[in-house]
Design an enzyme around this catalytic site. Sequence first.
Site, PDB file in Angstrom:
ATOM      1  N   PRO A  92       3.961  -5.383  -7.049  1.00 37.31           N
ATOM      2  CA  PRO A  92       3.890  -4.066  -7.693  1.00 37.31           C
ATOM      3  C   PRO A  92       4.016  -2.957  -6.660  1.00 37.31           C
ATOM      4  O   PRO A  92       3.268  -2.921  -5.680  1.00 37.31           O
ATOM      5  CB  PRO A  92       2.490  -4.066  -8.324  1.00 37.31           C
ATOM      6  CG  PRO A  92       1.689  -5.021  -7.493  1.00 37.31           C
ATOM      7  CD  PRO A  92       2.658  -6.072  -7.030  1.00 37.31           C
ATOM      8  N   SER A 121       3.874  -1.677 -11.486  1.00 42.76           N
ATOM      9  CA  SER A 121       2.724  -0.917 -10.980  1.00 42.76           C
ATOM     10  C   SER A 121       2.207   0.065 -12.029  1.00 42.76           C
ATOM     11  O   SER A 121       2.992   0.672 -12.764  1.00 42.76           O
ATOM     12  CB  SER A 121       3.145  -0.140  -9.729  1.00 42.76           C
ATOM     13  OG  SER A 121       2.168   0.832  -9.394  1.00 42.76           O
ATOM     14  N   TYR A 144      -4.580  -0.444 -11.981  1.00 45.52           N
ATOM     15  CA  TYR A 144      -5.610   0.236 -11.182  1.00 45.52           C
ATOM     16  C   TYR A 144      -6.688   0.707 -12.146  1.00 45.52           C
ATOM     17  O   TYR A 144      -6.372   1.308 -13.189  1.00 45.52           O
ATOM     18  CB  TYR A 144      -5.028   1.454 -10.463  1.00 45.52           C
ATOM     19  CG  TYR A 144      -4.332   1.164  -9.146  1.00 45.52           C
ATOM     20  CD1 TYR A 144      -4.988   0.507  -8.109  1.00 45.52           C
ATOM     21  CD2 TYR A 144      -3.025   1.592  -8.928  1.00 45.52           C
ATOM     22  CE1 TYR A 144      -4.359   0.266  -6.899  1.00 45.52           C
ATOM     23  CE2 TYR A 144      -2.389   1.350  -7.712  1.00 45.52           C
ATOM     24  CZ  TYR A 144      -3.064   0.682  -6.696  1.00 45.52           C
ATOM     25  OH  TYR A 144      -2.452   0.448  -5.502  1.00 45.52           O
ATOM     26  N   THR A 170      -5.742  -4.556  -8.952  1.00 46.00           N
ATOM     27  CA  THR A 170      -5.752  -4.325  -7.497  1.00 46.00           C
ATOM     28  C   THR A 170      -7.097  -3.742  -7.100  1.00 46.00           C
ATOM     29  O   THR A 170      -7.504  -2.693  -7.603  1.00 46.00           O
ATOM     30  CB  THR A 170      -4.593  -3.388  -7.110  1.00 46.00           C
ATOM     31  OG1 THR A 170      -3.367  -4.026  -7.470  1.00 46.00           O
ATOM     32  CG2 THR A 170      -4.590  -3.085  -5.617  1.00 46.00           C
ATOM     33  N   LYS A 244      -6.046  -8.728  -6.925  1.00 48.58           N
ATOM     34  CA  LYS A 244      -5.158  -8.521  -5.770  1.00 48.58           C
ATOM     35  C   LYS A 244      -5.907  -7.770  -4.674  1.00 48.58           C
ATOM     36  O   LYS A 244      -6.580  -6.773  -4.956  1.00 48.58           O
ATOM     37  CB  LYS A 244      -3.932  -7.712  -6.198  1.00 48.58           C
ATOM     38  CG  LYS A 244      -2.952  -7.369  -5.071  1.00 48.58           C
ATOM     39  CD  LYS A 244      -1.676  -6.766  -5.635  1.00 48.58           C
ATOM     40  CE  LYS A 244      -0.658  -6.422  -4.566  1.00 48.58           C
ATOM     41  NZ  LYS A 244      -0.931  -5.136  -3.918  1.00 48.58           N
ATOM     42  N   HIS A 268      -2.342  -5.389   1.271  1.00 47.19           N
ATOM     43  CA  HIS A 268      -1.612  -4.228   0.762  1.00 47.19           C
ATOM     44  C   HIS A 268      -0.478  -3.841   1.722  1.00 47.19           C
ATOM     45  O   HIS A 268      -0.119  -2.680   1.869  1.00 47.19           O
ATOM     46  CB  HIS A 268      -2.577  -3.052   0.569  1.00 47.19           C
ATOM     47  CG  HIS A 268      -2.324  -2.208  -0.647  1.00 47.19           C
ATOM     48  ND1 HIS A 268      -3.095  -2.278  -1.787  1.00 47.19           N
ATOM     49  CD2 HIS A 268      -1.384  -1.263  -0.910  1.00 47.19           C
ATOM     50  CE1 HIS A 268      -2.651  -1.393  -2.687  1.00 47.19           C
ATOM     51  NE2 HIS A 268      -1.606  -0.776  -2.174  1.00 47.19           N
TER      52      HIS A 268
HETATM   53  C1  FNR Z   1       2.625  -0.818  -2.338  1.00 48.44           C
HETATM   54  N1  FNR Z   1       1.687  -1.735  -2.831  1.00 48.44           N
HETATM   55  C2  FNR Z   1       1.107  -1.513  -4.062  1.00 48.44           C
HETATM   56  N2  FNR Z   1       0.200  -2.395  -4.571  1.00 48.44           N
HETATM   57  C3  FNR Z   1      -0.345  -2.233  -5.798  1.00 48.44           C
HETATM   58  O1  FNR Z   1      -1.148  -3.059  -6.223  1.00 48.44           O
HETATM   59  N3  FNR Z   1       0.011  -1.141  -6.548  1.00 48.44           N
HETATM   60  C4  FNR Z   1       0.897  -0.191  -6.129  1.00 48.44           C
HETATM   61  O2  FNR Z   1       1.202   0.754  -6.839  1.00 48.44           O
HETATM   62  C5  FNR Z   1       1.452  -0.353  -4.818  1.00 48.44           C
HETATM   63  N4  FNR Z   1       2.315   0.578  -4.302  1.00 48.44           N
HETATM   64  C6  FNR Z   1       2.907   0.355  -3.073  1.00 48.44           C
HETATM   65  C7  FNR Z   1       3.828   1.289  -2.581  1.00 48.44           C
HETATM   66  C8  FNR Z   1       4.488   1.040  -1.384  1.00 48.44           C
HETATM   67  C9  FNR Z   1       5.495   2.037  -0.885  1.00 48.44           C
HETATM   68  C10 FNR Z   1       4.235  -0.171  -0.669  1.00 48.44           C
HETATM   69  C11 FNR Z   1       4.998  -0.489   0.597  1.00 48.44           C
HETATM   70  C12 FNR Z   1       3.315  -1.057  -1.135  1.00 48.44           C
HETATM   71  C13 FNR Z   1       1.396  -2.987  -2.092  1.00 48.44           C
HETATM   72  C14 FNR Z   1       2.364  -4.092  -2.512  1.00 48.44           C
HETATM   73  O3  FNR Z   1       2.095  -4.539  -3.815  1.00 48.44           O
HETATM   74  C15 FNR Z   1       2.248  -5.328  -1.587  1.00 48.44           C
HETATM   75  O4  FNR Z   1       0.903  -5.737  -1.523  1.00 48.44           O
HETATM   76  C16 FNR Z   1       2.769  -5.074  -0.175  1.00 48.44           C
HETATM   77  O5  FNR Z   1       3.921  -4.251  -0.182  1.00 48.44           O
HETATM   78  C17 FNR Z   1       3.114  -6.419   0.461  1.00 48.44           C
HETATM   79  O6  FNR Z   1       3.472  -6.284   1.787  1.00 48.44           O
HETATM   80  P1  FNR Z   1       5.000  -6.216   2.325  1.00 48.44           P
HETATM   81  O7  FNR Z   1       5.784  -7.335   1.635  1.00 48.44           O
HETATM   82  O8  FNR Z   1       5.508  -4.854   1.949  1.00 48.44           O
HETATM   83  O9  FNR Z   1       4.848  -6.428   3.772  1.00 48.44           O
END
Ligand code: FNR
Length: 371
Positions: A92, A121, A144, A170, A244, A268
Amino acid sequence: MTNQSQQTGFLENIPVHLVSAGDYEQEARQRLSDPVWAQIAGGAGDELTLRKNRSAFDALDIIPRLLADFRQADTGVHLFGRRHKFPLLIAPIAHQQLLHPQGELATLAAANALETTFIASTLASTPLETIAAESEQPSWFQLYFQPTREQTLDLLQRAEAAGYEAIVVTLDAPISGLRNRVQRAGFTLPAHIPTPNTAGYKPPAPRNLAPGSSVILNGFMADAPRWEDLQWLREHCNLPLLAKGVLSPADAEQCRATGLDGIIVSNHGGRTLDGLPATIDVLPAIRAAVGNELPLLLDSGIRRGTDIFKALALGADAVLLGRPYLYALATAGALGVAHLLRILREELEIAMALSGRPDIRSIQPDAVTGS
Ligand code: FNR
């Protein structure tokens, strides 16, 4: 439009130099403004955790077995009664219209083409109902907690009514991490990027703080979710519910005791607290704590099929892909994301072939060393 809005001029053919997730990262860096780049690529603080997410995978070696029987070879996994052709889901990620005018719907088109589960998300720039309607296989919804239980319940019930197949709550970001790279680049979310899922919810009234008390600890955190809220969510959620952001065996056990159906081991992507461990380093202890039956997923740092292989070996049932698909989205929209998913699928298949592991079940801890 400001220089922080989405760019245009997406590739319509994939050039020969784009053959890995790392190539998409470099390509996206050329295409995105500095503030948007900081927002998606950056981590918290000094980015120790962000770097560790990569170095921990790189420190593991794969021990191959020879002459294995591949006549029944298969990358399929079962999660909550559904067969996934490949042990990878789309993590997400908020605000995807920042990277492409179609945002989440472009990512979803690629997920549909590759039969990959999309996790929408709460902060998506596309309404959750639209994403569910466009999903050719059921998507999952990332929740969330909202300022009030009424709002959280409304979001949950909208996701259930829309046809999502699982809920991912999350838990690791009750407040935003201190993302210094974003602060230095001066990123702010452009006004034209919507957050339709929560747009109708009234923001909470500001808390009256006693003089001298902390805005963070006595303000935001006093209203943050607690275990009793997770228990409440469990009681109201009619779908498989995954937590998460788990990094400790004790929290994993408590999630299981609270009746959760699965756990996503995640830091995250290094965006919350700098100094958290790499997920692959804590995975074996979490698997040991919850036993073999509870579905465990992992994200943060997955960039190669060999990373997926290492996560499966150390106890994950599947992984989530984060930033790399944003880089592919920013480069070539749905085509780029589909190409990237295909690359990762092929990389995992090659890792399985050359390590003598014909199916996911055969990828056990003896397949890696160095942890
Ligand atoms: C996220 N992530 C994230 N997680 C979540 O639960 N809700 C969200 O809205 C978001 N938004 C979000 C925005 C951006 C720009 C990033 C980079 C990440 C975290 C995401 O789900 C995930 O845990 C990580 O991106 C995993 O790591 P890698 O693969 O980016 O290294």
